[in-house]
Design a protein around this motif. Structure first.
Motif, PDB file in Angstrom:
ATOM      1  N   ARG A  25      48.108  30.189  14.749  1.00  0.00           N
ATOM      2  CA  ARG A  25      47.701  29.110  13.842  1.00  0.00           C
ATOM      3  C   ARG A  25      48.366  29.261  12.482  1.00  0.00           C
ATOM      4  N   ILE A  29      50.854  26.562  10.746  1.00  0.00           N
ATOM      5  CA  ILE A  29      50.567  26.000   9.429  1.00  0.00           C
ATOM      6  C   ILE A  29      51.747  26.225   8.489  1.00  0.00           C
ATOM      7  N   THR A  42      43.224  23.013   7.103  1.00  0.00           N
ATOM      8  CA  THR A  42      42.607  22.448   8.296  1.00  0.00           C
ATOM      9  C   THR A  42      41.086  22.457   8.162  1.00  0.00           C
ATOM     10  N   ILE A  44      38.757  21.836  11.071  1.00  0.00           N
ATOM     11  CA  ILE A  44      38.693  21.567  12.503  1.00  0.00           C
ATOM     12  C   ILE A  44      37.448  22.233  13.074  1.00  0.00           C
ATOM     13  N   VAL A  85      44.174  18.412   7.731  1.00  0.00           N
ATOM     14  CA  VAL A  85      43.944  17.993   9.117  1.00  0.00           C
ATOM     15  C   VAL A  85      42.448  18.039   9.377  1.00  0.00           C
TER      16      VAL A  85
END
Length: 277
Positions: A25, A29, A42, A44, A85
């Motif tokens: 991740r 990114i 993020t 999420i 995001v």
């Protein structure tokens, strides 16, 4: 002895997997940041498996989220744009408003990417951005406040349809709180939207999103968002989809969704491609 060694190794496998996916991740990114010249954050919320017992936890927007995002914003130079995001069912109004307010104050451009859904508080956060970039099948949601199990707008309907003398004092207290919550959320949404459209349009859209016009889980599609005159851009960068792949749902005994994860050319010859892959 071998039993204990195997038990220790078995318990460490999930830890290693979590470390590996975390590293992937971070790399994804950083690649997106280098390509776009932005700070990528993020938000999420997925149901991920944690610890060796495999206990799933369902996440939502919390105070911890707002603390982390506000810290990320503080670490970002005023001249650097921010990409956020968002994939969330919503969460606490306080945390959502803090995030939205901080993003709105950032001097450079803020872009919110919505690959699947950003409901409730997620929609509030998206509205703070200078640009909302959304998948053609993704949805936003109403931002009407909820008081415990009850929608604030529905509580007002109780006293509108029932004589006050037949309403419990506890319900009347909830109704008073509901009226204040609706007024506060509508005012906050209007403040977020007034920089994107005319004041009259901003007030109308804020009222539509917060007044209980729809149920709280109503999916507001791209077509509906355009009808509401909300400025959105349809079509996400591939990097966002690649990043979402690194936030998988927990594995199950029997997968509920299966497909061959390769793009097809549309020429009908799928056997050759599947065999080669």
């Amino acid at each position: 002895m071998w039993f204990w060694i195997l038990l220790i190794l078995w318990s460490l496998v999930p830890v290693w997997r979590q470390y590996r996916i975390h590293s992937q991740r971070i790399r994804a990114i950083r690649q997106m940041e280098r390509k776009r010249g932005t700070r990528v954050i993020t938000l999420i919320h997925r149901q991920e498996t944690i610890s060796f017992l495999g206990i799933p936890l369902r996440n939502y927007i919390s105070i911890e989220d707002s603390e982390q995002i506000l810290r990320a914003i503080r670490l970002t130079p005023d001249s650097m744009p921010i990409d956020l995001v968002v994939h969330t069912p919503g969460g606490l109004v306080l945390a959502s408003e803090q995030i939205a307010h901080a993003l709105g104050r950032h001097p450079s451009k803020v872009t919110v990417f919505v690959p699947h859904y950003a409901m409730s508080g997620g929609t509030m956060i998206a509205l703070s951005a200078a640009e909302i970039v959304i998948d053609e099948n993704a949805v936003l949601g109403p931002v009407d406040p909820q008081l415990g199990r009850y929608p604030a707008a529905s509580l007002l309907e109780v006293v509108a349809q029932k004589p006050v003398e037949h309403v419990k004092d506890e319900t009347l207290v909830l109704v008073d709180m509901a009226r204040k919550a609706l007024r506060q959320v509508e005012a906050f949404l209007t403040e977020l939207l007034e920089s994107k459209m005319e004041m009259a349009e901003a007030k109308d859209l804020a009222r539509a999103l917060s007044s209980g016009l729809w149920t709280h889980d109503y999916p507001i599609t791209v077509e509906k968002l355009k009808d509401l005159r909300l400025p959105i851009k349809v079509g996400l960068p591939r990097e966002v989809y690649a990043l979402m792949e690194l936030y998988p749902q927990p594995s199950q005994r029997r997968p509920s969704v299966q497909y061959i994860s390769t793009p097809y050319d549309g020429d009908g010859d799928t056997n050759r491609r599947s065999h080669r892959d």
